[in-house]
Design a protein around this motif. Structure first.
Motif, PDB file in Angstrom:
ATOM      1  N   LYS A   1       1.143  -1.169  -0.055  1.00 10.36           N
ATOM      2  CA  LYS A   1      -0.120   0.044   0.122  1.00 10.36           C
ATOM      3  C   LYS A   1       0.931   1.258  -0.138  1.00 10.36           C
ATOM      4  N   GLU A   2       1.779   1.286  -1.073  1.00  8.33           N
ATOM      5  CA  GLU A   2       2.635   2.264  -1.161  1.00  8.33           C
ATOM      6  C   GLU A   2       2.083   3.546  -2.368  1.00  8.33           C
ATOM      7  N   ARG A   3       0.946   3.625  -2.466  1.00  8.25           N
ATOM      8  CA  ARG A   3       0.444   4.598  -3.622  1.00  8.25           C
ATOM      9  C   ARG A   3       0.945   6.161  -3.114  1.00  8.25           C
ATOM     10  N   ARG A   4       1.107   6.336  -1.965  1.00 10.22           N
ATOM     11  CA  ARG A   4       1.363   7.830  -1.437  1.00 10.22           C
ATOM     12  C   ARG A   4       3.066   7.980  -1.878  1.00 10.22           C
ATOM     13  N   ARG A   5       3.885   7.125  -1.220  1.00 12.31           N
ATOM     14  CA  ARG A   5       5.023   7.258  -1.099  1.00 12.31           C
ATOM     15  C   ARG A   5       5.865   6.944  -2.308  1.00 12.31           C
ATOM     16  N   LEU A   6       5.515   5.809  -2.849  1.00  9.31           N
ATOM     17  CA  LEU A   6       6.485   5.271  -3.982  1.00  9.31           C
ATOM     18  C   LEU A   6       6.791   6.139  -5.304  1.00  9.31           C
ATOM     19  N   PRO A   7       5.521   7.085  -5.738  1.00  8.84           N
ATOM     20  CA  PRO A   7       5.921   7.432  -6.918  1.00  8.84           C
ATOM     21  C   PRO A   7       6.890   8.664  -6.924  1.00  8.84           C
ATOM     22  N   GLY A   8       7.009   9.342  -5.798  1.00 10.16           N
ATOM     23  CA  GLY A   8       7.936  10.309  -5.638  1.00 10.16           C
ATOM     24  C   GLY A   8       9.385   9.582  -5.390  1.00 10.16           C
ATOM     25  N   PHE A   9       9.409   8.877  -4.589  1.00  8.71           N
ATOM     26  CA  PHE A   9      10.673   7.700  -4.548  1.00  8.71           C
ATOM     27  C   PHE A   9      11.320   7.586  -5.802  1.00  8.71           C
ATOM     28  N   LEU A  10      10.369   6.862  -6.706  1.00  4.55           N
ATOM     29  CA  LEU A  10      10.930   6.352  -7.959  1.00  4.55           C
ATOM     30  C   LEU A  10      11.005   7.496  -8.930  1.00  4.55           C
ATOM     31  N   ASP A  11      10.539   8.524  -8.720  1.00 10.04           N
ATOM     32  CA  ASP A  11      10.822  10.008  -9.246  1.00 10.04           C
ATOM     33  C   ASP A  11      12.339  10.477  -9.278  1.00 10.04           C
ATOM     34  N   THR A  12      12.912  10.292  -8.048  1.00  7.12           N
ATOM     35  CA  THR A  12      14.119  10.748  -7.751  1.00  7.12           C
ATOM     36  C   THR A  12      15.118   9.392  -7.899  1.00  7.12           C
ATOM     37  N   LEU A  13      14.822   8.166  -7.808  1.00  2.00           N
ATOM     38  CA  LEU A  13      15.605   6.975  -7.681  1.00  2.00           C
ATOM     39  C   LEU A  13      16.109   6.644  -9.230  1.00  2.00           C
ATOM     40  N   CYS A  14      15.076   6.582 -10.081  1.00  2.00           N
ATOM     41  CA  CYS A  14      15.222   6.224 -11.378  1.00  2.00           C
ATOM     42  C   CYS A  14      16.164   7.006 -12.117  1.00  2.00           C
ATOM     43  N   PRO A  15      16.030   8.382 -12.187  1.00  2.00           N
ATOM     44  CA  PRO A  15      17.037   9.205 -12.751  1.00  2.00           C
ATOM     45  C   PRO A  15      18.404   9.003 -12.167  1.00  2.00           C
TER      46      PRO A  15
ATOM     47  N   SER B   1      20.585   9.371  -3.492  1.00  2.00           N
ATOM     48  CA  SER B   1      21.874   9.573  -3.692  1.00  2.00           C
ATOM     49  C   SER B   1      22.656   8.552  -2.722  1.00  2.00           C
ATOM     50  N   GLU B   2      22.322   8.421  -1.556  1.00  2.00           N
ATOM     51  CA  GLU B   2      22.578   7.293  -0.605  1.00  2.00           C
ATOM     52  C   GLU B   2      22.830   6.006  -1.189  1.00  2.00           C
TER      53      GLU B   2
ATOM     54  N   GLU C   1      32.367 -13.033  -3.341  1.00  2.00           N
ATOM     55  CA  GLU C   1      31.087 -13.769  -3.148  1.00  2.00           C
ATOM     56  C   GLU C   1      31.095 -14.000  -1.882  1.00  2.00           C
ATOM     57  N   GLN C   2      31.830 -13.899  -0.927  1.00  2.00           N
ATOM     58  CA  GLN C   2      31.439 -13.899   0.455  1.00  2.00           C
ATOM     59  C   GLN C   2      31.625 -12.842   1.306  1.00  2.00           C
ATOM     60  N   GLN C   3      30.820 -11.680   0.537  1.00  2.00           N
ATOM     61  CA  GLN C   3      30.934 -10.179   1.094  1.00  2.00           C
ATOM     62  C   GLN C   3      29.279  -9.954   0.852  1.00  2.00           C
ATOM     63  N   SER C   4      28.832  -9.263   2.035  1.00  2.00           N
ATOM     64  CA  SER C   4      27.474  -8.671   1.947  1.00  2.00           C
ATOM     65  C   SER C   4      27.390  -7.278   2.718  1.00  2.00           C
ATOM     66  N   TRP C   5      26.611  -6.479   2.602  1.00  2.00           N
ATOM     67  CA  TRP C   5      26.580  -4.894   3.051  1.00  2.00           C
ATOM     68  C   TRP C   5      25.253  -4.719   3.654  1.00  2.00           C
ATOM     69  N   PHE C   6      25.409  -4.130   4.896  1.00  2.00           N
ATOM     70  CA  PHE C   6      24.077  -3.680   5.407  1.00  2.00           C
ATOM     71  C   PHE C   6      24.215  -2.230   5.635  1.00  2.00           C
ATOM     72  N   GLY C   7      23.474  -1.467   5.155  1.00  2.00           N
ATOM     73  CA  GLY C   7      23.028  -0.051   5.750  1.00  2.00           C
ATOM     74  C   GLY C   7      22.845   0.140   6.928  1.00  2.00           C
TER      75      GLY C   7
ATOM     76  N   ILE D   1      27.639   0.007   6.563  1.00  2.00           N
ATOM     77  CA  ILE D   1      28.113   0.927   5.701  1.00  2.00           C
ATOM     78  C   ILE D   1      27.004   1.931   6.358  1.00  2.00           C
ATOM     79  N   PRO D   2      27.491   3.169   7.147  1.00  2.00           N
ATOM     80  CA  PRO D   2      26.648   4.207   7.848  1.00  2.00           C
ATOM     81  C   PRO D   2      25.975   4.854   6.674  1.00  2.00           C
ATOM     82  N   ILE D   3      24.591   5.084   6.716  1.00  2.00           N
ATOM     83  CA  ILE D   3      23.990   5.698   5.771  1.00  2.00           C
ATOM     84  C   ILE D   3      23.078   6.913   6.399  1.00  2.00           C
ATOM     85  N   SER D   4      22.741   7.899   5.574  1.00  2.77           N
ATOM     86  CA  SER D   4      21.869   9.279   6.061  1.00  2.77           C
ATOM     87  C   SER D   4      20.355   8.340   5.947  1.00  2.77           C
ATOM     88  N   TRP D   5      19.441   8.634   6.865  1.00  2.00           N
ATOM     89  CA  TRP D   5      18.178   8.219   6.848  1.00  2.00           C
ATOM     90  C   TRP D   5      17.288   9.449   7.490  1.00  2.00           C
ATOM     91  N   LYS D   6      15.923   9.409   6.910  1.00  6.12           N
ATOM     92  CA  LYS D   6      15.015  10.571   7.482  1.00  6.12           C
ATOM     93  C   LYS D   6      13.672   9.823   6.993  1.00  6.12           C
TER      94      LYS D   6
END
Length: 219
Positions: free
Chosen positions: A12-26, A108-109, A126-132, A214-219
């Protein structure tokens, strides 16, 4: 070219997903990174899944790396949606990733971290993973309510005491794992809801896959 499959689990991401994709895809296009993007609707209901399908169809007209939406008939939980998406990885997808649909982690993050993974600035193969992780380290900024900050720290402390997890934040919604590990371990990943991250972390350790925080910025 070895690619990353980036799954976005959606409920149920009708409200948030469109704006997110508008920044992520470009941002993905501008980065030139080998990323495939797959949105997974987690049994949100007929109207919501139709909305997501139409949204992704429009995105696919602009961006070649966007895959057709995966629409689950029933709600599986966030982990279930992530794993169903990863089940659709192709042989070219060396890495499997997911990021939350709410946009709390900026485009950007996401690109900054994926550059480290795909361009070999980290080691482990192949024996490596990454967690924000939301620790505020290395110049990152974490913006959340006082209540969420307290509950997050309490939960992280409980996880560390009970399970001895090697990362300070198991619940952050941005992770990258090797596809070969996932295919080997898929049958063991049975938790699909809130604690799926903890189970995933456990099995990564059991299979000798190191985890880099990997430290990330989050809001």
């Amino acid at each position: 070219m070895e690619r990353v499959l980036l799954v976005i689990p959606c409920f149920k991401e009708r409200r948030r997903l469109p704006g997110f994709l508008d920044t992520l895809c470009p941002a993905i296009e501008a980065s030139g990174l080998p990323i495939d993007l797959l949105a997974v609707d987690d049994g949100s209901g007929k109207e919501e899944s139709q909305f997501l399908n139409e949204l992704i169809t429009r995105q696919r007209e602009r961006w070649a790396f966007v895959r057709p939406a995966l629409l689950l008939e029933r709600n599986r939980g966030k982990g279930g949606a992530v794993y169903c998406g990863w089940d659709h990885a192709q042989d070219s997808n060396r890495w499997l990733a997911f990021v939350d649909a709410d946009g709390a982690i900026s485009a950007s993050e996401i690109i900054r971290v994926l550059k480290q993974v795909t361009r070999g600035t980290t080691s482990g193969g192949e024996q490596q993973s990454w967690f924000g992780v939301r620790t505020g380290a290395e110049g990152t900024k974490v913006d959340r309510t006082p209540l969420r900050k307290v509950t997050g720290r309490v939960f992280a402390l409980m996880v560390r005491i009970l399970f001895g997890m090697p990362v300070p934040d198991t619940q952050c919604g941005f992770k990258i794992v090797p596809r070969n590990w996932f295919r080997t371990c898929r049958k063991n990943l049975i938790e699909e809801r809130f604690c799926f991250d903890i189970e995933m972390t456990y099995w990564l350790q059991r299979h000798g896959v190191s985890i880099t925080s990997i430290p990330i910025s989050w809001k």
